[in-house]
Design an enzyme around this catalytic site. Structure first.
Site, PDB file in Angstrom:
ATOM      1  N   CYS A   1      17.839  -0.310   6.997  1.00  0.00           N
ATOM      2  CA  CYS A   1      18.072   0.829   7.891  1.00  0.00           C
ATOM      3  C   CYS A   1      17.601   2.113   7.203  1.00  0.00           C
ATOM      4  O   CYS A   1      18.061   2.444   6.114  1.00  0.00           O
ATOM      5  CB  CYS A   1      19.558   0.929   8.245  1.00  0.00           C
ATOM      6  SG  CYS A   1      19.971   2.458   9.092  1.00  0.00           S
TER       7      CYS A   1
ATOM      8  N   HIS B   1      22.838   8.982  15.211  1.00  0.00           N
ATOM      9  CA  HIS B   1      22.518  10.309  14.683  1.00  0.00           C
ATOM     10  C   HIS B   1      22.540  11.333  15.792  1.00  0.00           C
ATOM     11  O   HIS B   1      22.266  11.015  16.954  1.00  0.00           O
ATOM     12  CB  HIS B   1      21.151  10.312  13.976  1.00  0.00           C
ATOM     13  CG  HIS B   1      20.028   9.806  14.816  1.00  0.00           C
ATOM     14  ND1 HIS B   1      19.789   8.461  14.992  1.00  0.00           N
ATOM     15  CD2 HIS B   1      19.080  10.446  15.539  1.00  0.00           C
ATOM     16  CE1 HIS B   1      18.738   8.303  15.779  1.00  0.00           C
ATOM     17  NE2 HIS B   1      18.292   9.506  16.147  1.00  0.00           N
TER      18      HIS B   1
ATOM     19  N   THR C   1      14.772   5.992  18.303  1.00  0.00           N
ATOM     20  CA  THR C   1      13.810   5.253  17.481  1.00  0.00           C
ATOM     21  C   THR C   1      14.434   4.724  16.198  1.00  0.00           C
ATOM     22  O   THR C   1      13.949   3.748  15.635  1.00  0.00           O
ATOM     23  CB  THR C   1      12.594   6.132  17.125  1.00  0.00           C
ATOM     24  OG1 THR C   1      13.049   7.300  16.442  1.00  0.00           O
ATOM     25  CG2 THR C   1      11.819   6.526  18.371  1.00  0.00           C
TER      26      THR C   1
HETATM   27  P1  AMP Z   1      15.579   9.449  17.648  1.00  0.00           P
HETATM   28  O1  AMP Z   1      14.218   9.447  18.282  1.00  0.00           O
HETATM   29  O2  AMP Z   1      16.649  10.107  18.444  1.00  0.00           O
HETATM   30  O3  AMP Z   1      15.961   8.058  17.184  1.00  0.00           O
HETATM   31  O4  AMP Z   1      15.443  10.353  16.363  1.00  0.00           O
HETATM   32  C1  AMP Z   1      14.947   9.912  15.148  1.00  0.00           C
HETATM   33  C2  AMP Z   1      14.495  11.108  14.403  1.00  0.00           C
HETATM   34  O5  AMP Z   1      14.336  10.753  13.038  1.00  0.00           O
HETATM   35  C3  AMP Z   1      13.169  11.695  14.864  1.00  0.00           C
HETATM   36  O6  AMP Z   1      13.352  13.033  15.299  1.00  0.00           O
HETATM   37  C4  AMP Z   1      12.280  11.599  13.622  1.00  0.00           C
HETATM   38  O7  AMP Z   1      11.421  12.710  13.476  1.00  0.00           O
HETATM   39  C5  AMP Z   1      13.311  11.519  12.512  1.00  0.00           C
HETATM   40  N1  AMP Z   1      12.870  10.875  11.293  1.00  0.00           N
HETATM   41  C6  AMP Z   1      12.222   9.698  11.173  1.00  0.00           C
HETATM   42  N2  AMP Z   1      12.021   9.394   9.879  1.00  0.00           N
HETATM   43  C7  AMP Z   1      12.566  10.412   9.163  1.00  0.00           C
HETATM   44  C8  AMP Z   1      12.689  10.698   7.763  1.00  0.00           C
HETATM   45  N3  AMP Z   1      12.209   9.856   6.829  1.00  0.00           N
HETATM   46  N4  AMP Z   1      13.298  11.842   7.392  1.00  0.00           N
HETATM   47  C9  AMP Z   1      13.785  12.690   8.323  1.00  0.00           C
HETATM   48  N5  AMP Z   1      13.726  12.472   9.646  1.00  0.00           N
HETATM   49  C10 AMP Z   1      13.112  11.353  10.062  1.00  0.00           C
HETATM   50 ZN    ZN Z   2      22.171   2.601   8.810  1.00  0.00          ZN
END
Ligand code: AMP
Ligand code: ZN
Length: 117
Positions: free
Chosen positions: A3, A97, A92
């Site tokens: 994860c 979160h 995603t």
């Molecule tokens: P969601 O689309 O609601 O699942 O949000 C996932 C978020 O995680 C997106 O806004 C991505 O830009 C962010 N994200 C993905 N990988 C990383 C990372 N390594 N560090 C910080 N944010 C990330």
């Molecule tokens: Zn987790």
């Protein structure tokens, strides 16, 4: 467990941490869509809002307690908190979160959903 956000919390994957306490970890989103775009996550792995139960829901209160503090620290008293749950909503990363967004005048209405079809 494979994860991404558990690895960020454990420090295995780097992040720009903005807040941490016993229950909650918060860091800058890697692809910000607003001047303030912070992700607030529970330290315990919960897959999505569908997996919030009577056993673990207290962490959601901790997240909202942290959100106000973080926004204030960042200089904002107006902000939006978004949780995407499941594929249609655009989740995603399968670790619960909350997006904390601020620093821009936001719209509200059907168009603000960013519909793709
Ligand atoms: P969601 O689309 O609601 O699942 O949000 C996932 C978020 O995680 C997106 O806004 C991505 O830009 C962010 N994200 C993905 N990988 C990383 C990372 N390594 N560090 C910080 N944010 C990330
Ligand atoms: Zn987790």
């Amino acid at each position: 467990m494979d994860c991404l956000f558990c690895k960020i919390i454990d420090g295995e994957i780097p992040s720009t941490k903005v807040y941490e306490d016993e229950y909650v970890f918060a860091f800058n989103d890697i692809a910000p869509i607003a001047p303030m775009h912070i992700l607030i996550v529970p330290k315990v792995h919960i897959t999505s809002a569908n997996d919030i139960t009577g056993e673990n829901s207290s962490v959601v209160a901790k997240i909202f307690e942290a959100a106000g503090k973080i926004a204030k620290e960042q200089g904002y008293d107006s902000y939006r908190i978004i949780n995407n749950c499941g594929d249609d909503a655009g989740q995603t990363v399968k670790h619960l979160h909350f997006h904390l967004l601020g620093g821009v005048k936001m719209g509200w209405g059907p168009e603000s959903l960013g519909k793709t079809e």
